[in-house]
Design an enzyme around this catalytic site. Structure first.
Site, mmCIF file in Angstrom:
data_model
loop_
_atom_site.group_PDB
_atom_site.id
_atom_site.type_symbol
_atom_site.label_atom_id
_atom_site.label_comp_id
_atom_site.label_asym_id
_atom_site.label_seq_id
_atom_site.Cartn_x
_atom_site.Cartn_y
_atom_site.Cartn_z
ATOM 1 N N TYR A 47 0.819 -1.217 0.000
ATOM 2 C CA TYR A 47 0.000 0.000 0.000
ATOM 3 C C TYR A 47 0.852 1.267 0.000
ATOM 4 O O TYR A 47 0.436 2.296 -0.548
ATOM 5 C CB TYR A 47 -1.015 -0.029 1.138
ATOM 6 C CG TYR A 47 -2.092 -1.043 0.834
ATOM 7 C CD1 TYR A 47 -3.069 -0.761 -0.117
ATOM 8 C CD2 TYR A 47 -2.092 -2.287 1.427
ATOM 9 C CE1 TYR A 47 -4.032 -1.697 -0.451
ATOM 10 C CE2 TYR A 47 -3.051 -3.229 1.097
ATOM 11 C CZ TYR A 47 -4.018 -2.930 0.164
ATOM 12 O OH TYR A 47 -4.958 -3.864 -0.182
ATOM 13 N N ARG A 50 1.379 2.032 -3.535
ATOM 14 C CA ARG A 50 0.192 2.673 -4.125
ATOM 15 C C ARG A 50 0.157 4.157 -3.751
ATOM 16 O O ARG A 50 -0.149 5.004 -4.568
ATOM 17 C CB ARG A 50 -1.111 2.013 -3.647
ATOM 18 C CG ARG A 50 -1.191 0.489 -3.718
ATOM 19 C CD ARG A 50 -1.394 -0.106 -5.095
ATOM 20 N NE ARG A 50 -0.281 -0.111 -5.991
ATOM 21 C CZ ARG A 50 0.776 -0.950 -5.945
ATOM 22 N NH1 ARG A 50 0.889 -1.845 -5.005
ATOM 23 N NH2 ARG A 50 1.728 -0.898 -6.844
ATOM 24 N N GLN A 80 -15.794 3.849 -5.601
ATOM 25 C CA GLN A 80 -15.145 2.679 -5.024
ATOM 26 C C GLN A 80 -13.620 2.823 -5.088
ATOM 27 O O GLN A 80 -12.891 1.969 -4.600
ATOM 28 C CB GLN A 80 -15.602 1.408 -5.722
ATOM 29 C CG GLN A 80 -15.363 1.353 -7.200
ATOM 30 C CD GLN A 80 -15.923 0.105 -7.817
ATOM 31 O OE1 GLN A 80 -15.872 -0.975 -7.224
ATOM 32 N NE2 GLN A 80 -16.472 0.217 -8.996
ATOM 33 N N ASN A 81 -13.155 3.932 -5.648
ATOM 34 C CA ASN A 81 -11.719 4.181 -5.731
ATOM 35 C C ASN A 81 -11.174 4.589 -4.364
ATOM 36 O O ASN A 81 -11.822 5.293 -3.605
ATOM 37 C CB ASN A 81 -11.424 5.296 -6.735
ATOM 38 C CG ASN A 81 -11.792 4.892 -8.145
ATOM 39 O OD1 ASN A 81 -12.028 3.723 -8.417
ATOM 40 N ND2 ASN A 81 -11.845 5.847 -9.032
ATOM 41 N N ASP A 83 -8.151 6.116 -4.228
ATOM 42 C CA ASP A 83 -7.255 7.253 -4.451
ATOM 43 C C ASP A 83 -7.948 8.562 -4.087
ATOM 44 O O ASP A 83 -9.133 8.597 -3.795
ATOM 45 C CB ASP A 83 -6.758 7.275 -5.904
ATOM 46 C CG ASP A 83 -7.878 7.427 -6.924
ATOM 47 O OD1 ASP A 83 -8.627 8.422 -6.851
ATOM 48 O OD2 ASP A 83 -8.002 6.563 -7.807
ATOM 49 N N HIS A 98 -14.644 2.031 -0.279
ATOM 50 C CA HIS A 98 -13.622 1.078 0.154
ATOM 51 C C HIS A 98 -12.510 1.735 0.958
ATOM 52 O O HIS A 98 -11.432 1.177 1.111
ATOM 53 C CB HIS A 98 -13.030 0.337 -1.050
ATOM 54 C CG HIS A 98 -14.023 -0.451 -1.827
ATOM 55 N ND1 HIS A 98 -14.777 -1.473 -1.273
ATOM 56 C CD2 HIS A 98 -14.415 -0.369 -3.117
ATOM 57 C CE1 HIS A 98 -15.567 -1.981 -2.189
ATOM 58 N NE2 HIS A 98 -15.378 -1.326 -3.319
#
Length: 117
Positions: A47, A50, A80-81, A83, A98
């Site tokens: 993560y 990311r 649902q992203n 970012d 999420h």
């Protein structure tokens, strides 16, 4: 918004294409509580990569168009992203189904949630 909205910004989806992250990495190891307890460093590293990617990309035209709608309408973006590209494009009302990758949480021994950034 769906996972595909951030692809144009060069972020891979987790599962919606052949080159998605879960086709490259084991989701059971990196996106489950069992995987975290087994190897927290691997999960955090995954993560963190990311999060590092987010520093290298920008909101695309679609993110900006949705943010611009707020000038004329009462808009809430439900995504649902994980970012933050909607927010970086200027959207003020975003719900992340999420969670948000820029916000981490940890549990201590008393099961209290401790936010850290």
């Amino acid at each position: 918004s769906g996972a595909g909205i951030s692809v144009e910004s060069r972020l891979a989806t987790f599962r919606s294409s052949d080159d998605s992250l879960w086709n490259k990495f084991d989701w059971k190891r990196l996106a489950s509580i069992g995987g975290f307890y087994e190897d927290p460093e691997a999960v955090l590293n995954f993560y963190n990569e990311r999060r590092k990617q987010l520093l290298e990309v920008e909101p695309n035209h679609a993110h900006k168009l949705l943010a611009d709608l707020e000038k004329w309408h009462d808009v809430t973006i439900i995504t649902q992203n994980i970012d933050n590209l909607h927010e970086r494009a200027g959207a003020a009302n975003v719900i992340h189904l999420h969670g948000e990758i820029t916000i981490q949480r940890a549990e201590n021994d008393a099961n209290a949630i401790i936010p850290f950034n």
